[in-house]
Enzyme design. Structure first.
Site, short mmCIF file in Angstrom:
data_model
loop_
_atom_site.label_atom_id
_atom_site.label_comp_id
_atom_site.label_asym_id
_atom_site.label_seq_id
_atom_site.Cartn_x
_atom_site.Cartn_y
_atom_site.Cartn_z
N GLY A 18 10.32 0.53 6.33
CA GLY A 18 9.75 -0.66 5.70
C GLY A 18 8.54 -0.32 4.87
O GLY A 18 8.36 0.81 4.42
N LYS A 48 1.96 -2.67 8.96
CA LYS A 48 3.17 -1.86 8.82
C LYS A 48 4.36 -2.77 9.17
O LYS A 48 4.49 -3.20 10.32
CB LYS A 48 3.09 -0.67 9.78
CG LYS A 48 4.11 0.43 9.55
CD LYS A 48 3.76 1.62 10.44
CE LYS A 48 4.67 2.79 10.21
NZ LYS A 48 4.30 3.95 11.07
N LEU A 69 0.82 -1.21 0.00
CA LEU A 69 0.00 0.00 0.00
C LEU A 69 0.85 1.26 0.00
O LEU A 69 0.43 2.32 -0.47
CB LEU A 69 -0.92 0.02 1.23
CG LEU A 69 -1.90 -1.16 1.37
CD1 LEU A 69 -2.64 -1.07 2.69
CD2 LEU A 69 -2.89 -1.17 0.20
N GLY A 70 2.05 1.15 0.56
CA GLY A 70 2.93 2.31 0.61
C GLY A 70 4.27 1.93 1.23
O GLY A 70 4.45 0.81 1.71
N ASP A 121 3.08 16.18 14.59
CA ASP A 121 3.40 16.13 13.15
C ASP A 121 2.12 16.04 12.33
O ASP A 121 2.01 15.24 11.40
CB ASP A 121 4.31 14.94 12.84
CG ASP A 121 4.96 15.05 11.45
OD1 ASP A 121 5.03 16.17 10.92
OD2 ASP A 121 5.39 14.01 10.91
#
Length: 451
Positions: free
Chosen positions: A34, A51, A28-29, A145
């Site tokens: 990683g 993730k 997905l990204g 952030d």
């Protein structure tokens, strides 16, 4: 417990990774440590995002504390507008964070493809953002952030706040009750963070929410410049250009949020009381926070963090402006740096030391090298000391300090005359004593040029 992942054949789909009860699919990204992949619970068919973090990369970059912080933070957050963490697994080489699957992508992509949103659609997303951030603050979590890339959108158009790697918890507050780590993404960061005097996590998050609201309604950033120094100046002034077509209610709210003075900036509770904000507002419904606990492998928390004795003693004590730039994946740095002056008549570097401390330290360094020092009008002139009988050809160097902001200074060493080789030797000695990197030297040239 150490988890063993295995691959299995899936016919036309090729090879897929099976991780416990999860089947891992497409990517997905990708991030710094990683990849993020699609995952499915084999038993229920429920979708997740996993993730996958490389332990070696985390250790090499000394980011184990950041990963542990993100896991600890997500474990306590259970809100419809915050990405949920369901489970954390580990193998000998990887960490697997099983997260809520959000299939609409980043809010950044939505704005990039559609441009600005309508007032009603933009307000709805902003209401959800404020709901989620307020909940985090009530739990003692400060994101630090917040930006379009860290706000996801699901298929129903609802937002999910993600990426808590830079978040802070109550234990990160110092004795003054403030946070002191300079972090965030330059275009979204609050001015008090840049001043390096301590800041309130809730107030700085509020500023970032104001930047996001502005982008949602206009399609572009309120503070933007490829030159960092110019960008900082715009942020410090808080001088936002409001398009004439922007609704008056939104204008007023944005101005109150993007107040450069954190003491007079509007609070989250006051935002919720604002008339423009309250239109069609439906507060988020928070479910049972005890419905499930996040399962975390003990192996996950065993990542070694370097001790103080293992860290480089010459590394900078404080985070400087260049490191702040490095935290942003969205800032375009192309064309930002220029080549050194081939004549090397001027060399510059950044520092957080006070001007007085800087000049005193330079004086000590050059005196040890056998040079004489003359002081005048806040400048320090390094000259040949005839008593030391140096072989230099009348080397003369001027040291001057320039203020970029109250906590960031640029030191310029300027050769007036003498041999380049000996001048460079002097500069190298000063750089070594200050622990200056080449990145600080290049950055200083641009900061000074802009100021």
């Amino acid at each position: 417990m150490v988890l063993v992942a295995r691959r299995k054949s899936t016919g036309d789909d090729g090879m897929q990774l099976q991780l416990g009860k999860y089947e891992i699919g497409r990517t997905l990204g990708e991030g710094n440590f990683g990849k993020v992949k699609y995952a499915k619970d084999i038993q229920t068919g429920h979708p997740f995002a996993v993730k996958i973090l490389e332990k070696t990369r985390i250790k090499n970059l000394n980011f184990s504390d950041q990963i542990k912080r993100e896991i600890a933070t997500l474990k306590i957050l259970k809100h419809p507008n915050v990405v949920r963490l369901h489970e954390v697994l580990a193998s000998k080489t990887k960490i697997y964070m099983i997260l809520e699957y959000v299939n609409g992508g980043e809010l950044f992509d939505t704005i990039a493809s559609k441009g600005k949103l309508s007032e009603s659609d933009g307000r709805k997303l902003f209401q959800q953002l404020i709901d989620g951030v307020t909940y985090c603050h009530d739990k003692g979590v400060y994101h630090r952030d917040l930006k379009l890339e860290n706000v996801l959108v699901d298929a129903k158009g609802s937002i999910k706040i993600s990426d808590f790697g830079l978040s802070a918890l109550p234990q990160h507050l110092r004795d003054d009750g403030l946070l002191h780590t300079t972090c965030g993404s330059p275009n979204y960061v609050a001015p008090e963070i840049l001043s390096n005097r301590g800041y309130d996590g809730a107030t700085s998050d509020t500023w970032s929410c104001g930047v996001i609201l502005y982008v949602i309604l206009t399609g572009y950033l309120p503070f933007d410049d490829r030159n960092l120094a110019v960008l900082y100046q715009k942020i410090f002034k808080g001088d936002v250009q409001m398009p004439k077509w922007l609704p008056s209610g939104a204008k007023n709210l944005i101005k109150r949020i993007l107040d450069p003075n954190p003491k007079t900036r509007i609070t989250m509770s006051d935002i919720k009381a604002d008339e423009w904000f309250k239109q069609d507002y439906v507060p988020a419904i928070i479910g049972d926070e005890d419905e499930e606990d996040v399962l975390i492998d003990d192996e996950v928390l065993s990542i070694h963090e370097p001790t103080d004795s293992e860290k480089d003693p010459e590394s900078p004590i404080s985070i400087n402006a260049f490191e702040l730039i490095g935290m942003s994946s969205s800032l375009d740095l192309s064309g930002f740096f220029e080549k050194e002056d081939v004549s090397e008549r001027k060399v510059r570097f950044t520092s957080t030391y006070s001007p007085r401390k800087l000049l005193e330290k330079i004086e000590d360094t050059v005196s040890q090298m056998g040079f004489g020092v003359q002081k005048k009008n806040g400048k320090l002139k390094v000259v040949q000391d005839h008593k030391a009988r140096r072989k230099s050809c009348n080397l003369s160097v001027t040291a001057e300090v320039f203020e970029i902001n109250p906590s960031l200074y640029v030191v310029e060493l300027r050769k007036n005359n003498g041999e380049c080789s000996e001048y460079r030797q002097l500069c190298d000695k000063v750089f070594k004593d200050f622990g200056v990197s080449r990145s600080q030297e290049h950055l200083a040239a641009k900061l000074l040029e802009a100021s």
